[in-house]
Design an enzyme around this catalytic site. Structure first.
Site, PDB file in Angstrom:
ATOM      1  N   THR A  43     -20.361   3.292   0.417  1.00  0.00           N
ATOM      2  CA  THR A  43     -20.929   3.740  -0.868  1.00  0.00           C
ATOM      3  C   THR A  43     -20.186   4.922  -1.493  1.00  0.00           C
ATOM      4  O   THR A  43     -19.936   5.928  -0.824  1.00  0.00           O
ATOM      5  CB  THR A  43     -22.409   4.135  -0.655  1.00  0.00           C
ATOM      6  OG1 THR A  43     -23.074   3.075   0.014  1.00  0.00           O
ATOM      7  CG2 THR A  43     -23.082   4.439  -1.990  1.00  0.00           C
ATOM      8  N   TYR A  65      -3.723   0.443   1.786  1.00  0.00           N
ATOM      9  CA  TYR A  65      -3.178  -0.921   1.795  1.00  0.00           C
ATOM     10  C   TYR A  65      -1.655  -0.863   1.629  1.00  0.00           C
ATOM     11  O   TYR A  65      -0.916  -1.640   2.234  1.00  0.00           O
ATOM     12  CB  TYR A  65      -3.780  -1.783   0.685  1.00  0.00           C
ATOM     13  CG  TYR A  65      -5.287  -1.729   0.548  1.00  0.00           C
ATOM     14  CD1 TYR A  65      -6.086  -1.264   1.598  1.00  0.00           C
ATOM     15  CD2 TYR A  65      -5.919  -2.137  -0.620  1.00  0.00           C
ATOM     16  CE1 TYR A  65      -7.461  -1.190   1.466  1.00  0.00           C
ATOM     17  CE2 TYR A  65      -7.303  -2.075  -0.757  1.00  0.00           C
ATOM     18  CZ  TYR A  65      -8.068  -1.597   0.296  1.00  0.00           C
ATOM     19  OH  TYR A  65      -9.422  -1.527   0.152  1.00  0.00           O
ATOM     20  N   GLU A  71      -4.939  13.827   0.316  1.00  0.00           N
ATOM     21  CA  GLU A  71      -5.007  14.061  -1.129  1.00  0.00           C
ATOM     22  C   GLU A  71      -5.166  15.549  -1.367  1.00  0.00           C
ATOM     23  O   GLU A  71      -5.510  16.286  -0.447  1.00  0.00           O
ATOM     24  CB  GLU A  71      -6.263  13.375  -1.711  1.00  0.00           C
ATOM     25  CG  GLU A  71      -6.205  11.879  -1.780  1.00  0.00           C
ATOM     26  CD  GLU A  71      -7.525  11.256  -2.264  1.00  0.00           C
ATOM     27  OE1 GLU A  71      -8.494  11.993  -2.510  1.00  0.00           O
ATOM     28  OE2 GLU A  71      -7.546  10.027  -2.390  1.00  0.00           O
ATOM     29  N   HIS A 100     -11.517  10.679  -7.159  1.00  0.00           N
ATOM     30  CA  HIS A 100     -12.381  10.958  -6.016  1.00  0.00           C
ATOM     31  C   HIS A 100     -13.099  12.296  -6.210  1.00  0.00           C
ATOM     32  O   HIS A 100     -12.505  13.253  -6.688  1.00  0.00           O
ATOM     33  CB  HIS A 100     -11.560  11.013  -4.715  1.00  0.00           C
ATOM     34  CG  HIS A 100     -11.107   9.658  -4.251  1.00  0.00           C
ATOM     35  ND1 HIS A 100      -9.976   9.492  -3.489  1.00  0.00           N
ATOM     36  CD2 HIS A 100     -11.610   8.435  -4.457  1.00  0.00           C
ATOM     37  CE1 HIS A 100      -9.810   8.197  -3.232  1.00  0.00           C
ATOM     38  NE2 HIS A 100     -10.796   7.542  -3.824  1.00  0.00           N
TER      39      HIS A 100
END
Lengths: 396, 292
Positions: free
Chosen positions: B97, B159, B209, B248
């Site tokens: 979530t 990925y 990040e 984010h």
């Protein structure tokens, strides 16, 4: 979400935090009316006119002025309203002032000297709990205090199981050197402030300065309040506090299209699925000799509609000389994204800048084929390296 | 052996009958993951995707013996779902979530302290042990069983790294998506430590990040631990401006320590192979392992 000083003070006051009283207005005539009302209510003789923009450093930029009579209230609000206020946080173009807060003067003489303090509440990410930060160096930039005199910053971490305890508020108030009535007032102030922070789902409160008045009251003279966007679903009353004139018009348009967009100053636009890959794509643009014009995460649903909305927003930025689309297809299929790009391109008509589409992951080869056979001025790439080389080529 | 999840893991899905839960549960089953059931309050006793639905996590655990849970519950109820899983004795709780209020996560993180469980996420793509077990939303076909472990705050950037490692012939042990929120259950350092202690993992890719101090903490640990395995590191957001949230919730530069440059400098000083372009992750790992 950032909000204005007057909005932040309203929230504080609703939780019993004492504030410097004020009335927000849009015109000089309203300013005079507000000043009269404040004098009747608080007895203040002088008034402070404060520009309502989100950026800090308003005082130094000429956005905060003292008025000693009603003529000065009118004159100085007239100067500030509509001005393009430039501070170290606005950028060189400044920010237009649409509203001013007419506030009572709280620095008047009395039994003791007024003194300014600093108080903030924020999340300590490392400890996963809230922390109260306080300092006797009120009115100063806290980052400078932290750099030059870190010993002057008091920190009190709050245990999430029990919340702020009385001893902690007393510890902070004593550490600020307070005693007597001012000490008791500060303890009350800290308790009310913490309650306001938790119950409003805030991400940051910065009260700088907190003032001890000459009659030993403690009050918030300024309030920088940031609210947790993720908690807006339980604060419907906060939603109207958003001021879109404080945001870049392209960012407002993007958010209306459910796109996560941040405007930057560079010459290569980008459109990416996923926030981390979007940041990494910006970094690749820079390494390829360009500068990123934006951050844009189209999320999991990269289709013709989102791609078209993204194109339109990026192309409104006149600095953009090329666009890099970078999609890693997981659940999203690259051939669908490619079809979306071609459809969006045709819907917009002629796009004046070269477009590089890098598709990797599910059906990447099929996607590249659709791009190559479209006959449009679109370059395809599969590896990140290819994409970077293409960017360098089109900028040359 | 890989870490966290493997072919013997018994997985339940919280938010099983919702659209996200259904879609990804089906994908996980197709990858061969042992999904033993799901939880949707009020729908207990029914069957969904040929698996039993339970009202509570406790019911699901006592009936199926589940030890891993994946959460697709909406943000307003997700912290509650995390605590329910911990209370029911789930060992590995993976929360996908995005958008959970920080206040709720402070409570949930505190609640699970001292309980015998590990939380991964929230706001993460999940955990994937190549060719064994997929507990998350990562595309399975890019993975190849191999020797590199991955720790990452981001989905699609993970990925990217996985794909490069597969193409470099190295493959993966386990990829751990730790999540991009300001408060997450498992830190970069904790995830790196799991992989460092995994005998099958020969090298680690660590993707961070801007924002927070987790990558620096991990780098210092790698050095103190004696750089036992090569670590290739990348920090996204070298070009991000200060004070702006980059997608984010946790990706925001507050102070000087939050920048990509500051983190990369610390990582380099701690013996991590730092790449400035995410395109170089696979090749750099080959060199670090002495294979190129």
């Amino acid at each position: 979400m950032n909000i204005h000083e007057y909005q932040g003070k309203d929230i504080l006051k609703s939780y019993g935090v004492r504030i410097q009283e004020g009335i927000v207005v849009d015109t000089p005539a309203q300013a005079v009316e507000a000043a009269r009302e404040l004098t009747a209510k608080t007895g203040t003789g002088w008034h402070v006119i404060k520009a309502q923009i989100h950026a800090g450093g308003r005082g130094k930029g000429g956005g905060v002025k003292l008025a000693k009579n009603l003529d000065e209230v009118r004159e100085k609000s007239k100067q500030i309203l509509g001005m393009q206020l430039i501070t170290h946080q606005t950028g060189p173009e400044g920010k237009k002032v649409n509203k001013v807060l007419i506030a009572e003067d709280v620095y008047g003489p009395g039994v003791s000297e007024p003194k300014e303090y600093y108080l903030s509440i924020l999340l300590d990410r490392g400890r996963a709990c809230n922390v109260i930060m306080a300092s006797t160096e009120g009115g100063m930039d806290i980052e400078e205090v932290a750099e030059h005199t870190p010993e002057k910053i008091i920190k009190e971490w709050i245990d999430p199981r029990v919340g702020l305890q009385g001893f902690q508020a007393r510890k902070v108030a004593f550490a600020l050197g307070l005693s007597g009535d001012a000490f008791k007032e500060m303890v009350k102030f800290i308790n009310a402030l913490y309650k306001a922070y938790v119950e409003s789902d805030a991400s940051m409160f910065e009260i700088n300065p907190v003032l001890k008045t000459s009659d030993n009251r403690i009050l918030a003279v300024d309030a920088k309040v940031n609210l947790d966007d993720n908690a807006m679903f339980r604060h419907a009353d906060f939603v109207p506090l958003r001021d879109v004139t404080e945001e870049d018009p392209l960012e407002v348009e993007a958010s209306a299209n459910d796109l996560n967009y941040v405007k930057l100053d560079g010459n290569v636009g980008c459109m990416v699925n996923g926030a981390g890959l979007a940041m990494a794509t910006m970094d690749i643009i820079k390494l390829s000799g360009g500068e990123p014009a934006n951050f844009l995460d189209v999320g999991g649903g990269a289709n013709a509609k989102t791609v078209e909305a993204g194109f339109r927003i990026i192309l409104k930025d006149p600095n953009v000389k090329a666009i890099l689309i970078n999609i890693f297809g997981g659940i999203v299929r690259c051939d669908r994204v490619a079809t979306g790009v071609v459809e969006a391109y045709k819907a917009i008509g002629d796009i004046p800048v070269p477009i590089i589409v890098r598709l990797q992951g599910t059906n990447a080869v099929e996607g590249a084929k659709i791009i190559d056979e479209s006959g449009l001025k679109v370059f395809s790439a599969i590896s990140l390296k290819d994409a970077a080389t293409r960017v360098t080529e089109v900028l040359a | 052996m890989a870490v966290l999840v493997n072919k013997d893991s018994k997985i339940i899905v919280q938010g099983f009958t919702g659209s996200e839960g259904s879609f990804h549960a089906q994908q996980m089953k197709e990858y061969g993951t042992n999904v033993v059931g799901g939880v949707t309050p009020g729908k207990g006793g029914s069957t969904h995707l040929e698996r039993p639905v339970f009202n509570t996590v406790a019911d699901a655990v006592s009936t199926t013996g589940a030890d891993v849970s994946i959460i697709f519950v909406p943000p307003a109820f997700a912290a509650d779902a995390i605590m329910e899983a911990a209370d029911a004795g789930i060992k590995v709780i993976i929360c996908i979530t995005e958008g959970i209020p920080t206040k709720d996560m402070i409570v949930a993180k505190e609640y699970i302290q001292g309980k015998n469980c590990r939380l991964i996420g929230p706001n993460c793509p999940g955990v994937m042990t190549a060719e064994e077990c997929k507990v998350g939303i990562m595309p399975g076909f890019i993975f190849k069983k191999g020797k590199i472990g991955i720790v990452s705050k981001s989905g699609t950037l993970t990925y990217e790294a996985v794909d490069q490692l597969t193409k470099a012939g190295l493959g993966q042990t386990t990829a751990i998506g730790i999540g991009g929120d300001p408060i997450i259950g498992t830190t970069t350092k904790e995830a790196v430590e799991l992989l460092m202690n995994d005998p099958e993992t020969e090298g680690i890719v660590m993707i961070g990040e801007i924002g927070g101090g987790m990558e620096a903490e991990a780098a210092h640990w790698v050095k103190a631990d004696g750089n036992r395995k090569p670590v290739v590191g990348f920090i996204a957001g070298q070009t991000a401006p200060k004070g702006r949230r980059m997608g984010h919730a946790g990706a925001i530069i507050g102070g000087a320590d939050d920048t990509a440059a500051a983190k990369m400098a610390i990582m380099e000083a701690c013996g991590i192979h730092v790449v400035h372009s995410p395109a170089d992750i696979g090749e750099t790992m080959l060199k670090a392992l002495g294979l190129k």
